[in-house]
Design an enzyme around this catalytic site. Structure first.
Site, short mmCIF file in Angstrom:
data_model
loop_
_atom_site.label_atom_id
_atom_site.label_comp_id
_atom_site.label_asym_id
_atom_site.label_seq_id
_atom_site.Cartn_x
_atom_site.Cartn_y
_atom_site.Cartn_z
N GLU A 167 5.48 1.04 0.97
CA GLU A 167 5.09 0.13 -0.10
C GLU A 167 6.14 0.18 -1.21
OE1 GLU A 167 1.04 -0.62 -2.71
OE2 GLU A 167 1.65 1.44 -2.29
N LYS A 196 -2.02 -7.40 0.48
CA LYS A 196 -2.94 -6.29 0.21
C LYS A 196 -4.25 -6.79 -0.38
CE LYS A 196 -2.77 -1.79 -2.22
NZ LYS A 196 -1.94 -1.01 -3.18
N CYS A 253 -1.35 1.07 1.68
CA CYS A 253 -1.73 2.14 0.76
C CYS A 253 -3.23 2.27 0.50
CB CYS A 253 -0.94 2.01 -0.54
SG CYS A 253 -0.93 3.50 -1.57
#
Length: 291
Positions: free
Chosen positions: A50, A125, A167
């Site tokens: 990321e 995301k 993440c």
């Protein structure tokens, strides 16, 4: 549970660990060196963490440094993929989307490139990290970032079918279960984990996601101090479907390598058929397959 095969013919993947800063060109140079090393060592796919493109000092700088997918930086990575002849998982690109003019916010976009440099998948995301962890400092990703609207179906690659995440997504097992039921064999969690949550949760969450989905889990991570306001935990790793850590980066920037044994994965799923034992009649659409 022992790995069934150690054949060098199994696909090899590389996990890259870096310390991004606000200097985009220096970050690219560092990532490119690792990708070229991965190609030299025979990897078919390299995973970057990321924020591989940059980690800014504040939301204003983040927005200023961001680019569209058709911008200069992503073009450099498409050329790199073609040059090296391997696939690239670009784990979290600060993307100015089509709604940039209206929202003035970006997406945290996981981009998958094939060995010819073509974009084969993008996942934005969906879970944004708005948290206040004592000792780590507050983080409010939504200040500059829009949540993605949907999951991305797993993508066939030379290493296996990859389910894309980023993440903070790892804290939501529903996402990983949905990807696994949609056919994923490898789950990716490119990350920039903090120095407090990292020691407590990083490895245990990655191993849990591998065990419950019976997938390989690949987690490329940011490490070290990015600037005066931020540092990351590191400890990039690959976990096999039994929950064993089969590769791990040492401290600092670098890479680790792992072979993906899909025959082992299929044997494990046959011996321990948890997905056949699920009871959606009791707990509804938890981890329901993607439409």
């Amino acid at each position: 549970m022992a790995i069934s095969s150690s054949s060098c013919e199994l696909p090899l993947v590389a996990v890259c660990q870096v310390t991004s800063t606000p200097d985009k060109q220096q970050n690219f140079k560092t990532c490119a060196e690792l990708v070229r090393e991965a190609a030299r060592l025979g990897a078919c796919l390299a995973f970057l963490p990321e924020a591989f493109d940059f980690i800014a000092r504040d939301p204003a700088e983040t927005l200023h440094l961001s680019e569209p997918l058709g911008g200069k930086l992503l073009e450099e990575y498409t050329q790199l993929a073609r040059e090296c002849g391997l696939w690239l998982s670009l784990g979290g690109f600060h993307e100015r989307g089509q709604d940039w003019e209206q929202t003035q916010k970006i997406y945290n976009c996981h981009v998958l490139l094939n060995s010819k440099g073509a974009v084969v998948a993008t996942y934005r995301k969906t879970h944004l990290c708005d948290v206040e962890i004592p000792g780590q400092g507050p983080m409010c990703e939504s200040n500059s970032t829009m949540p993605g609207p949907s999951l991305e179906s797993p993508v066939s690659t030379p290493a296996g079918k990859i389910g894309l995440a980023v993440c903070y997504d790892m804290r939501f097992p529903e996402l990983s279960l949905a990807l696994a039921q949609a056919g994923a064999e490898i789950l990716t969690y490119p990350s920039a984990f903090g120095s407090v949550t990292g020691p407590a949760h990083w490895e245990v969450l990655l191993r849990a996601r591998a065990i419950e989905t019976q997938c390989y889990v690949v987690a490329a991570a940011q490490c070290g101090r990015h600037h005066e306001k931020r540092a990351s935990y590191g400890h990039s790793m690959v976990v096999d479907p039994w929950g064993t850590v089969v590769a791990r980066c040492s401290e600092g920037p670098g890479l680790c390598l792992a072979r993906i044994d899909l025959n082992y994965l299929r044997q494990l799923r046959q011996h321990l058929p948890v997905f056949q034992h699920r009871r959606p009649d009791l707990y509804g659409n938890l981890g329901h397959p993607l439409s």
